[in-house]
Write a protein that holds these residues in place. Sequence first.
Motif, mmCIF file in Angstrom:
data_model
loop_
_atom_site.group_PDB
_atom_site.id
_atom_site.type_symbol
_atom_site.label_atom_id
_atom_site.label_comp_id
_atom_site.label_asym_id
_atom_site.label_seq_id
_atom_site.Cartn_x
_atom_site.Cartn_y
_atom_site.Cartn_z
ATOM 1 N N THR A 25 -2.740 114.453 34.441
ATOM 2 C CA THR A 25 -3.410 114.956 35.643
ATOM 3 C C THR A 25 -4.034 113.786 36.386
ATOM 4 N N LYS A 26 -4.204 113.997 37.687
ATOM 5 C CA LYS A 26 -4.969 113.061 38.500
ATOM 6 C C LYS A 26 -5.531 113.839 39.678
ATOM 7 N N ILE A 27 -6.570 113.282 40.288
ATOM 8 C CA ILE A 27 -7.220 113.920 41.428
ATOM 9 C C ILE A 27 -6.577 113.409 42.707
ATOM 10 N N TYR A 28 -6.386 114.310 43.669
ATOM 11 C CA TYR A 28 -5.833 113.933 44.971
ATOM 12 C C TYR A 28 -6.595 112.728 45.518
ATOM 13 N N THR A 95 -12.874 116.959 45.294
ATOM 14 C CA THR A 95 -14.077 117.698 45.689
ATOM 15 C C THR A 95 -14.734 116.977 46.860
ATOM 16 N N LEU A 96 -14.766 117.657 47.989
ATOM 17 C CA LEU A 96 -15.273 117.092 49.237
ATOM 18 C C LEU A 96 -16.596 117.735 49.593
ATOM 19 N N THR A 97 -17.627 116.915 49.798
ATOM 20 C CA THR A 97 -18.924 117.459 50.188
ATOM 21 C C THR A 97 -18.921 117.778 51.675
ATOM 22 N N VAL A 98 -19.457 118.940 52.003
ATOM 23 C CA VAL A 98 -19.624 119.369 53.393
ATOM 24 C C VAL A 98 -21.045 119.905 53.513
ATOM 25 N N ALA A 99 -21.770 119.411 54.512
ATOM 26 C CA ALA A 99 -23.152 119.842 54.715
ATOM 27 C C ALA A 99 -23.336 120.314 56.154
ATOM 28 N N ILE A 159 -5.206 122.448 51.101
ATOM 29 C CA ILE A 159 -4.930 122.545 49.663
ATOM 30 C C ILE A 159 -5.388 121.330 48.868
ATOM 31 N N ASN A 160 -5.573 120.187 49.536
ATOM 32 C CA ASN A 160 -5.897 118.967 48.809
ATOM 33 C C ASN A 160 -7.382 118.786 48.525
ATOM 34 N N TYR A 161 -8.200 119.708 49.026
ATOM 35 C CA TYR A 161 -9.651 119.570 48.874
ATOM 36 C C TYR A 161 -10.282 120.867 48.401
ATOM 37 N N THR A 162 -11.319 120.715 47.581
ATOM 38 C CA THR A 162 -12.229 121.794 47.231
ATOM 39 C C THR A 162 -13.548 121.428 47.883
ATOM 40 N N ILE A 163 -14.133 122.370 48.619
ATOM 41 C CA ILE A 163 -15.373 122.068 49.338
ATOM 42 C C ILE A 163 -16.589 122.361 48.469
ATOM 43 N N ASP A 164 -17.475 121.376 48.391
ATOM 44 C CA ASP A 164 -18.786 121.523 47.765
ATOM 45 C C ASP A 164 -19.768 121.619 48.938
#
Length: 184
Positions: A25-28, A95-99, A159-164
């Motif tokens: 496995t690897k992270i995008y 995992t991408l931070t969004v504020a 699809i390449n990001y999960t938002i935190d």
Amino acid sequence: IVFNATASHMIITPYTLGVQADAKTKIYGTAADPALTYSHAALQNGDTDAVFTGDLIRTAGSNVGEYEIDQGTLLAGTNYTIDFTEGDLDITPYTLTVAAGPETKVYGSPEVDATYTHGALQNGDLAEAVFTGELIRAPGETVVGGPYAIALGTLTAGINYTIDYTGNNLVITPFGLSVNANAQ
């Protein structure tokens, strides 16, 4: 007594050796793939891993998904025939931070678009191409009812990001009303 002798040959055939690619496995956005490794059944006649040459390969691609790991150029010398079982390299979302930004508007004025900031995008991605949707806020239009929470809403980053996500608030401030007294 006459003997007729015919020559015969003993044929030694390659041993069929089971080899299986290890799951990876690897992270995008991670620049390099993990080392593609394999496990194998028992070697014969005291042979060691030195009999192996070549490398495994994987199906090309950098987006989130499952990519097959194949035998590539891997060989085990002339004494073995490889019976290869593929494995998978899974690329998982970054995992991408969004504020959400703090927002204000004056009572009775048009709605403001909620703004946000985000962490570093990967692989040269541009925000305009990644983000779709919008933030939403809790309903209400009065000063007393606020502040109004700003939620993630329909905002996605593909699809390449999960938002935190970290939320914020919209504050409605009073409308400045001028009152002039009439002369009596």
